[in-house]
Design a protein around this motif. Structure first.
Motif, PDB file in Angstrom:
ATOM      1  N   ASP A 226       0.685  -1.029  -0.336  1.00 34.15           N
ATOM      2  CA  ASP A 226      -0.037   0.028   0.008  1.00 34.15           C
ATOM      3  C   ASP A 226       0.891   1.254   0.006  1.00 34.15           C
ATOM      4  O   ASP A 226       2.094   1.429   0.291  1.00 34.15           O
ATOM      5  CB  ASP A 226      -0.065   0.148   1.663  1.00 34.15           C
ATOM      6  CG  ASP A 226      -1.841  -1.326   0.950  1.00 34.15           C
ATOM      7  OD1 ASP A 226      -2.074  -2.255   0.292  1.00 34.15           O
ATOM      8  OD2 ASP A 226      -2.799  -1.296   2.015  1.00 34.15           O
TER       9      ASP A 226
ATOM     10  N   ARG B 257      -2.591  -0.550  -2.841  1.00 38.72           N
ATOM     11  CA  ARG B 257      -3.851   0.385  -2.336  1.00 38.72           C
ATOM     12  C   ARG B 257      -3.144   1.772  -2.042  1.00 38.72           C
ATOM     13  O   ARG B 257      -2.264   1.696  -2.040  1.00 38.72           O
ATOM     14  CB  ARG B 257      -5.245  -0.107  -0.888  1.00 38.72           C
ATOM     15  CG  ARG B 257      -5.639   0.378  -0.206  1.00 38.72           C
ATOM     16  CD  ARG B 257      -5.800  -0.124   0.477  1.00 38.72           C
ATOM     17  NE  ARG B 257      -6.866   0.380   1.519  1.00 38.72           N
ATOM     18  CZ  ARG B 257      -6.532   1.258   2.862  1.00 38.72           C
ATOM     19  NH1 ARG B 257      -5.886   0.420   3.197  1.00 38.72           N
ATOM     20  NH2 ARG B 257      -7.917   1.644   3.784  1.00 38.72           N
TER      21      ARG B 257
ATOM     22  N   ASN C  82     -11.581   4.645  -6.364  1.00 37.74           N
ATOM     23  CA  ASN C  82     -11.107   3.072  -6.252  1.00 37.74           C
ATOM     24  C   ASN C  82     -10.128   3.066  -5.609  1.00 37.74           C
ATOM     25  O   ASN C  82      -8.648   3.516  -5.870  1.00 37.74           O
ATOM     26  CB  ASN C  82     -11.791   2.381  -7.575  1.00 37.74           C
ATOM     27  CG  ASN C  82     -10.887   0.756  -7.810  1.00 37.74           C
ATOM     28  OD1 ASN C  82     -10.649   0.519  -7.158  1.00 37.74           O
ATOM     29  ND2 ASN C  82      -9.913   0.733  -8.990  1.00 37.74           N
ATOM     30  N   ARG C  83      -9.432   2.035  -4.444  1.00 39.62           N
ATOM     31  CA  ARG C  83      -8.917   1.640  -3.768  1.00 39.62           C
ATOM     32  C   ARG C  83      -7.734   3.034  -3.263  1.00 39.62           C
ATOM     33  O   ARG C  83      -6.777   2.917  -3.375  1.00 39.62           O
ATOM     34  CB  ARG C  83      -7.952   0.629  -4.800  1.00 39.62           C
ATOM     35  CG  ARG C  83      -8.616  -0.336  -4.809  1.00 39.62           C
ATOM     36  CD  ARG C  83      -7.796  -1.282  -6.224  1.00 39.62           C
ATOM     37  NE  ARG C  83      -6.766  -1.497  -5.272  1.00 39.62           N
ATOM     38  CZ  ARG C  83      -6.201  -2.684  -4.209  1.00 39.62           C
ATOM     39  NH1 ARG C  83      -7.127  -3.332  -3.860  1.00 39.62           N
ATOM     40  NH2 ARG C  83      -4.887  -3.267  -4.152  1.00 39.62           N
TER      41      ARG C  83
END
Length: 416
Positions: A291, A359, A386-387
């Motif tokens: 992430d 993410r 989105n993410r």
């Protein structure tokens, strides 16, 4: 970590296949010495393997490549890194066959992460001091002073004329009564700095019994560790409400307290270089993927709108996202595009595996400073992305406090 080096250092992550993904510090412009931006060089794999093999448990292996031909090739052992200094131009000249073995057989004649030969120690005051810090013991000093009467006078001179201390009791410490050890244990916390405490802890945990006892002791202090963590969360909250705390200061605080970002991550990499930019934090998840954590101004308003008139909310056309948030959204999408479309290059040059479609968490502003209408707009923005999640700094602190409370409740149930 700030390294004791004569000139500023840059770093990058080694290619996973050619340098095993280890960190590589360097004191030169990379393209001045190598033909492209790939973090690899001839016979570098042999070198990386030796560094990884000799790296102490719990430390991260790293290289420091220098163009200083007078630099002493040695290992720098910090709290969390094991860094081997290599004169890169010399290494490339000597690198034939098993480059690392051949090079150090010809030069230092020890494995890559061991101290240089005695003639190199003698020629370098810096390395000599490091060697003495690591290896000089009271027994050696006593043996050295007893070998010649003149040496006793030398010792008295450097210690301010004090009489020679009898070091014999140090050799019979195992005969000291438990009561004396108990008094020493009460005194030690006020006498020892962090580095010395780490030294003693390493010595205690060198064998299975020491590791077992240390684990039991730490387990018995979990409640106190939770209190320490609560204090750290409170300090974080104090930082974000002062109004003058910078993004850089908060980045340093999160770097020192990585658990603030959650328990989903096994490692965080601060200031990770990638093509076209530098990530504030790269967060490695348990599944091996990553992430991205991007920090922005804690004073940013996030969402702006016209003033309300009584209970009537502003017109929809008056709402807008802040300039800081707009910049952050564009920036992280560029990062994600690079990490996804050029994943092989990212892995080869920077050692970042499984980088596709990360993410993204943008930490910015404070929820408490937003109106209820702007909060609802932020909620809708997050639902539409989105993410990508936009997280105010105070929500990050509240999440940390939340999972800390859950851990505390779980431990309380176990105790009962």
């Amino acid at each position: 970590m700030t390294l004791p080096w004569r000139v500023p250092l840059s770093y990058r992550w080694g290619a996973s296949q050619r340098l095993l993904g280890i960190k590589v510090y360097h004191d030169f412009q990379w393209r001045d010495l190598f033909p492209d931006e790939r973090t690899q060089f001839k016979n570098g794999l042999s070198l990386a393997r030796l560094v990884v093999d000799d790296c102490p448990p719990g430390n991260q292996p790293a290289l420091l490549l220098t163009i200083d031909e007078d630099a002493v090739e040695r290992a720098i052992d910090s709290d969390d890194e094991y860094i081997v200094v290599v004169r890169i131009a010399h290494y490339l000249r000597e690198a034939t066959g098993d480059a690392a073995a051949a090079y150090y057989a010809h030069g230092i004649r020890q494995r890559i992460t061991q101290l240089a030969a005695l003639d190199q120690i003698r020629e370098s005051p810096e390395l000599l001091a490091s060697f003495l810090d690591a290896h000089l013991t009271p027994e050696l000093i006593e043996d050295w002073s007893c070998a010649s009467p003149e040496r006793l006078d030398d010792l008295r001179r450097v210690t301010g004329g004090r009489e020679r201390t009898d070091l014999t009791p140090l050799r019979s410490m195992e005969a000291i009564p438990v009561e004396v050890w108990e008094v020493l244990a009460e005194m030690l916390p006020t006498l020892l700095d962090d580095e010395t405490r780490q030294l003693i802890l390493n010595a205690i945990t060198v064998d299975p019994n020491g590791r077992r006892i240390a684990t039991e002791t730490v387990g018995a202090r979990i409640a106190e560790r939770i209190i320490d963590t609560r204090h750290a969360v409170a300090e974080y909250e104090r930082l974000i409400i002062t109004g003058d705390t910078s993004e850089t200061e908060l980045q340093s605080y999160i770097q020192d307290h990585p658990w603030m970002v959650g328990l989903d991550y096994v490692q965080i990499r601060p200031k990770s270089l990638i093509p076209r930019g530098q990530l504030d934090f790269c967060l490695e998840r348990f599944d091996g993927f990553y992430d991205i954590l991007e920090l922005k101004d804690p004073a940013d308003p996030i969402v702006l709108s016209a003033s309300t008139m009584g209970e009537i909310p502003p017109a929809a056309s008056s709402y807008r996202i802040s300039a800081g948030l707009a910049n952050a959204l564009a920036q992280v999408h560029v990062y994600r595009d690079v990490l996804t479309t050029d994943a092989s290059t990212v892995e080869r040059l920077y050692g970042l595996q499984n980088s596709r479609n990360p993410r993204v968490i943008i930490v910015i502003g404070r929820l408490v400073m937003m109106t209820s209408d702007c909060r609802r707009v932020l909620e809708q923005i997050n639902l539409s992305l989105n993410r990508v999640e936009i997280m105010p700094y105070d929500i990050l602190g509240q999440r940390a406090a939340g999972w800390l409370s859950n851990i505390e409740k779980y431990l309380t149930r176990l105790a009962n």
